[in-house]
Design a protein around this motif. Structure first.
Motif, PDB file in Angstrom:
ATOM      1  N   GLU A  87     -54.983  24.315 113.447  1.00 51.21           N
ATOM      2  CA  GLU A  87     -54.620  22.990 112.951  1.00 51.21           C
ATOM      3  C   GLU A  87     -53.185  22.984 112.450  1.00 51.21           C
ATOM      4  OE1 GLU A  87     -57.612  22.662 109.929  1.00 51.21           O
ATOM      5  OE2 GLU A  87     -57.061  24.599 109.125  1.00 51.21           O
ATOM      6  N   SER A  88     -52.681  21.773 112.236  1.00 55.05           N
ATOM      7  CA  SER A  88     -51.373  21.586 111.619  1.00 55.05           C
ATOM      8  C   SER A  88     -51.600  20.802 110.339  1.00 55.05           C
ATOM      9  CB  SER A  88     -50.426  20.829 112.557  1.00 55.05           C
ATOM     10  OG  SER A  88     -49.229  20.509 111.886  1.00 55.05           O
ATOM     11  N   THR A 104     -47.569  24.940 110.902  1.00 58.16           N
ATOM     12  CA  THR A 104     -48.412  25.580 111.900  1.00 58.16           C
ATOM     13  C   THR A 104     -48.259  27.086 111.759  1.00 58.16           C
ATOM     14  OG1 THR A 104     -46.642  25.535 113.558  1.00 58.16           O
ATOM     15  CG2 THR A 104     -48.212  23.692 113.574  1.00 58.16           C
ATOM     16  N   LYS A 149     -42.518  25.487 109.925  1.00 51.20           N
ATOM     17  CA  LYS A 149     -42.405  24.039 109.804  1.00 51.20           C
ATOM     18  C   LYS A 149     -41.019  23.658 110.303  1.00 51.20           C
ATOM     19  CE  LYS A 149     -43.101  20.129 106.724  1.00 51.20           C
ATOM     20  NZ  LYS A 149     -43.608  19.660 105.415  1.00 51.20           N
TER      21      LYS A 149
END
Lengths: 108, 114
Positions: free
Chosen positions: A54-55, A60, A74
């Motif tokens: 997921e972000s 990430t 990021k």
């Protein structure tokens, strides 16, 4: 022995600059890896885990088994990202190993 | 409010005087764990519990005891504290259901042993 290494104690970047917090691990198996974050005067909380892919808040992290790394990235840092970040490894979902943490300071 | 609570938040004691740090969670979590945090070392796991009456050692269990008689409580006991146990202690809980291993942390207990 299982170990998590975060080589940077402090990382300072300007707002809008890319951020990469490094995490390397040693583990003879299939690890479950996490990033936890502690904002000022708040509790330690989960940021993301590799299994979810997921972000969260624009962050990430990709598990690279060849390099045994799980770096947090990021593209554009924000001032509110300033916090203490911990990389963690879970063994069999019971034992946890945390890195020593990286303090991220995002300057205006 | 769903949370993990710890008491006391701050404690100063002397060598050898038994103490207990309580940890309680109201989320019906199966898994609970204790950590200590020391400068430059990050968090190190002391003990964990997978469920009631099931506990096991973490990385640094020496000098500590735990018990899990009820699901919600997981006290940390220092039978004979020593100065090297001066640290910041965190309790955490996790549902461990359907592969959810997210840990929810308490606010921390700062212990000083003189």
């Amino acid at each position: 022995a299982q170990r998590v290494t975060q080589p940077e104690k402090l990382l300072s970047v300007f707002k809008g600059a890319p951020v990469e917090l490094k995490c390397n691990y040693s583990y003879s198996g299939s690890p479950e890896l996490f990033w936890y974050v502690q904002y000022s005067r708040q509790r330690l909380q989960l940021l993301l885990r590799h299994i979810s892919r997921e972000s969260i808040k624009g962050f990430t992290a990709d598990l690279n088994k060849g390099e045994t790394s799980f770096h947090l990235k990021k593209p554009f840092a924000q001032e509110e990202d300033s916090a203490m970040y911990y990389c963690a490894l879970s063994r069999n979902f019971n034992k946890f190993y945390f890195g020593s943490g990286t303090k991220l300071n995002v300057k205006p | 409010e769903a949370q993990v609570t710890q008491n006391p938040r701050y404690l100063i004691t002397v060598t050898g005087k038994k103490l207990t740090v309580t940890c309680s969670q109201n989320m019906n979590h199966e898994y609970m764990s204790w950590y200590r945090q020391d400068p430059g070392l990050g968090l190190r796991q002391i003990y964990y519990s997978m469920n009631v009456e099931v506990t096991d050692k973490g990385d640094v269990p020496e000098g500590y005891k735990v018990s899990r008689k009820e699901k919600r409580n997981f006290p940390l006991i220092l039978e004979s504290p020593s100065p090297n146990q001066t640290s910041l202690y965190f309790c955490a809980s996790s549902p461990r259901a359907s592969g959810n291993n997210e840990q929810f942390f308490g606010p921390g207990t700062r212990l000083t042993v003189l």
